[in-house]
Design an enzyme around this catalytic site. Structure first.
Site, PDB file in Angstrom:
ATOM      1  N   CYS A  47       0.840  -1.213   0.000  1.00 22.34           N
ATOM      2  CA  CYS A  47       0.000   0.000   0.000  1.00 22.34           C
ATOM      3  C   CYS A  47       0.863   1.247   0.000  1.00 22.34           C
ATOM      4  O   CYS A  47       0.877   2.020  -0.947  1.00 22.34           O
ATOM      5  CB  CYS A  47      -0.880   0.035   1.250  1.00 22.34           C
ATOM      6  SG  CYS A  47      -1.915  -1.380   1.449  1.00 22.34           S
TER       7      CYS A  47
HETATM    8  N1  SAJ Z   1       6.873   2.153   8.522  1.00 21.64           N
HETATM    9  C1  SAJ Z   1       7.931   2.898   8.996  1.00 21.64           C
HETATM   10  N2  SAJ Z   1       7.689   3.799   9.992  1.00 21.64           N
HETATM   11  C2  SAJ Z   1       6.437   3.981  10.512  1.00 21.64           C
HETATM   12  C3  SAJ Z   1       5.382   3.220  10.008  1.00 21.64           C
HETATM   13  C4  SAJ Z   1       5.618   2.304   9.018  1.00 21.64           C
HETATM   14  O1  SAJ Z   1       9.066   2.760   8.542  1.00 21.64           O
HETATM   15  O2  SAJ Z   1       6.289   4.801  11.421  1.00 21.64           O
HETATM   16  C5  SAJ Z   1       7.108   1.200   7.427  1.00 21.64           C
HETATM   17  C6  SAJ Z   1       6.735  -0.215   7.789  1.00 21.64           C
HETATM   18  O3  SAJ Z   1       7.815  -0.889   8.378  1.00 21.64           O
HETATM   19  C7  SAJ Z   1       6.362  -0.796   6.429  1.00 21.64           C
HETATM   20  C8  SAJ Z   1       5.790   0.391   5.684  1.00 21.64           C
HETATM   21  O4  SAJ Z   1       6.274   1.562   6.355  1.00 21.64           O
HETATM   22  O5  SAJ Z   1       7.492  -1.261   5.774  1.00 21.64           O
HETATM   23  C9  SAJ Z   1       4.266   0.420   5.670  1.00 21.64           C
HETATM   24  O6  SAJ Z   1       3.870   0.240   6.986  1.00 21.64           O
HETATM   25  P1  SAJ Z   1       2.352   0.534   7.491  1.00 21.64           P
HETATM   26  O7  SAJ Z   1       2.389   0.570   8.975  1.00 21.64           O
HETATM   27  O8  SAJ Z   1       1.807   1.714   6.801  1.00 21.64           O
HETATM   28  O9  SAJ Z   1       1.569  -0.788   7.122  1.00 21.64           O
HETATM   29  P2  SAJ Z   1       0.838  -1.229   5.813  1.00 21.64           P
HETATM   30  O10 SAJ Z   1       1.651  -1.075   4.588  1.00 21.64           O
HETATM   31  O11 SAJ Z   1       0.298  -2.566   6.122  1.00 21.64           O
HETATM   32  O12 SAJ Z   1      -0.316  -0.172   5.702  1.00 21.64           O
HETATM   33  C10 SAJ Z   1      -1.614  -0.551   6.025  1.00 21.64           C
HETATM   34  C11 SAJ Z   1      -2.466   0.498   5.382  1.00 21.64           C
HETATM   35  N3  SAJ Z   1      -3.817   0.047   5.369  1.00 21.64           N
HETATM   36  C12 SAJ Z   1      -4.548   0.259   4.250  1.00 21.64           C
HETATM   37  O13 SAJ Z   1      -4.093   0.779   3.253  1.00 21.64           O
HETATM   38  C13 SAJ Z   1      -5.928  -0.202   4.298  1.00 21.64           C
HETATM   39  C14 SAJ Z   1      -2.373   1.805   6.155  1.00 21.64           C
HETATM   40  O14 SAJ Z   1      -3.392   2.711   5.686  1.00 21.64           O
HETATM   41  C15 SAJ Z   1      -2.582   1.569   7.617  1.00 21.64           C
HETATM   42  O15 SAJ Z   1      -2.520   2.816   8.315  1.00 21.64           O
HETATM   43  C16 SAJ Z   1      -1.463   0.657   8.084  1.00 21.64           C
HETATM   44  O16 SAJ Z   1      -1.724  -0.608   7.447  1.00 21.64           O
HETATM   45  C17 SAJ Z   1      -1.464   0.478   9.586  1.00 21.64           C
HETATM   46  O17 SAJ Z   1      -1.759   1.475  10.287  1.00 21.64           O
HETATM   47  O18 SAJ Z   1      -1.101  -0.622  10.016  1.00 21.64           O
END
Ligand code: SAJ
Length: 436
Positions: free
Chosen positions: A276
């Site tokens: 995403c």
């Molecule tokens: N990440 C960082 N630092 C952060 C947060 C994330 O480096 O502070 C990295 C993670 O390690 C990962 C990437 O970014 O590699 C994405 O992480 P994510 O927490 O955004 O997780 P995702 O990709 O699973 O995003 C999903 C998304 N859900 C949908 O699109 C429906 C996002 O909108 C959600 O907010 C997120 O999950 C969530 O909060 O878990």
């Protein structure tokens, strides 16, 4: 608006006699199909994968957040079934489309799955059908791409059929928010479309948020995920600054997070993974570029996030240098390759880039990840190794994904050198630990 199609559709939705269809039975489609079946609809899932279709019809779930017992009970009760045949569309009253919208290598949107599903639906569509696209996409997809396909069949959107966009917000593995209790935004081509879409979701989901158009709904999703990507890029840049001026960025963020309003913590990391966050913002920039607008924030954040794997590899090289070891020929062991903690998904994981870059610089690279038994890095197959032996025998351990189940005290005890990109070793202080 020919109210008879609208009225009979809404009637069937409200009394749950509507036949619900879901195209694309992945981490979005299968949970949605189950929610509709649980409230009494008869649901038919359509997927191109024979394996997914067979597993569902045998009452088996392949999605982490959907219990197999639930699928089995619904299939047994005749509420849920699956097929690969789009001819089933002719018997449906509503259809949700939840197929992949990846990026091509050129960072252009790959709409092939959406186009293929929409064309198949259009072939079998009949008056009274409600179609809702859920796949994340650029603003304008529903009205520019899908609406003409449907109307080419002589079906007027807003009168004969009803067309909406509703962003998926599924967060795999989230223990608190699952499909039924995540607020659902929905926008239609016309007011009647929006009302029909909202009525469908109101039968199965706790909160429905109607908006004025499909474009607003498409943009809502892109704002949500671009917001994350840009903020992650900002803290990654902050981490690079803090390293230069010798400040612990993790301590800074934790202290800033005590602010009870106006701040939301994001954390630096080895790069941006998942299907995403690294992808959705480039659906927006692709569209805005066509409109002659440069999305500079997104481009810059993409550049910074994309540079983190190199930053980590440099840090590994410098850490080894502190122990008078060249990176070339050193055994470097990666702890955690999933794109984020406690899940089994490596899509776009920065670990893959980091392993490739380390290998290119001559390191001997191995990994351990309790969720990922094997991976392919640029054509080279790797198996996950037992952690203890690998940690003890490596020259440098690099924590890329901080799975909770790993015994970090043992890692600190047995490793010669550690680069921690996730602050997993927050509680430990040891000169052999190098943090992002
Ligand atoms: N990440 C960082 N630092 C952060 C947060 C994330 O480096 O502070 C990295 C993670 O390690 C990962 C990437 O970014 O590699 C994405 O992480 P994510 O927490 O955004 O997780 P995702 O990709 O699973 O995003 C999903 C998304 N859900 C949908 O699109 C429906 C996002 O909108 C959600 O907010 C997120 O999950 C969530 O909060 O878990």
């Amino acid at each position: 608006m020919s109210t008879n199609h609208y009225n009979s559709l809404v009637e069937k939705i409200k009394n749950r006699t509507a036949h619900v269809g879901v195209v694309g039975l992945g981490y979005v489609g299968l949970p949605l199909a189950v929610e509709f079946a649980k409230v009494g609809f008869t649901v038919t899932g359509i997927d191109v994968s024979e394996s997914k279709v067979n597993q569902i019809n045998q009452g088996v779930s392949y999605i982490q957040d959907v219990p197999t017992e639930e699928v089995a009970a619904l299939v047994q009760a005749g509420r849920l079934k699956a097929t690969t045949d789009f001819a089933a569309v002719s018997g449906m009253d509503t259809i949700n489309i939840a197929v992949p919208t990846p990026l091509r290598k050129t960072k252009d949107p790959d709409m092939s799955y959406v186009v293929s599903a929409s064309q198949s639906i259009a072939e079998h569509a009949r008056p009274g059908l409600l179609i809702i696209l859920e796949s994340t996409t650029y603003p304008g997809t529903t009205d520019e791409l899908i609406q003409p396909m449907i109307e080419a069949k002589g079906l007027k959107v807003g009168e004969d059929v009803f067309l909406c966009f509703s962003p998926e917000r599924v967060d795999p593995g989230n223990p608190n928010f699952q499909t039924h209790n995540i607020p659902k935004v929905v926008g239609g081509i016309t007011a009647a479309c929006t009302k029909a879409g909202a009525t469908l979701y109101q039968q199965a989901l706790e909160t429905v948020v109607p908006v004025s158009s499909t474009r607003v709904a498409e943009m809502v999703k892109l704002l949500e995920n671009t917001f994350r990507m840009i903020n992650i890029g900002m803290v990654n840049e902050l981490a690079m600054m803090c390293e230069r001026i010798n400040i612990n960025v993790w301590e800074v963020i934790d202290a800033a997070a005590t602010k009870p309003f106006g701040f939301m913590p994001f954390y630096p990391g080895p790069g941006l993974g998942g299907h995403c966050i690294p992808i959705d913002p480039f659906y927006l920039t692709w569209k805005t570029k066509q409109a002659g607008i440069e999305a500079r924030f997104i481009e810059l954040a993409g550049y910074i996030n994309g540079s983190m794997p190199h930053f980590v590899v440099d840090k590994v090289q410098n850490a080894l240098n502190e122990q008078c070891k060249p990176l070339k020929g050193s055994n470097v062991h990666i702890l955690g390759v999933a794109y984020k903690r406690d899940i089994d998904d490596v899509r776009e994981s920065p670990a893959l880039d980091i392993m490739h870059l380390l290998t290119r610089r001559g390191a001997v690279v191995t990994y351990s990840d309790p969720y990922i038994p094997s991976i392919d890095v640029e054509g080279v197959k790797h198996q996950s190794l037992p952690i203890d032996a690998a940690v003890a025998s490596s020259d440098c351990v690099v924590i890329i994904t901080d799975h909770k189940q790993v015994d970090y005290a043992s890692v600190v005890e047995h490793a010669r050198l550690i680069v921690d990109t996730r602050n997993a070793l927050k509680k430990f202080s040891d000169p052999k630990i190098f943090r992002l």
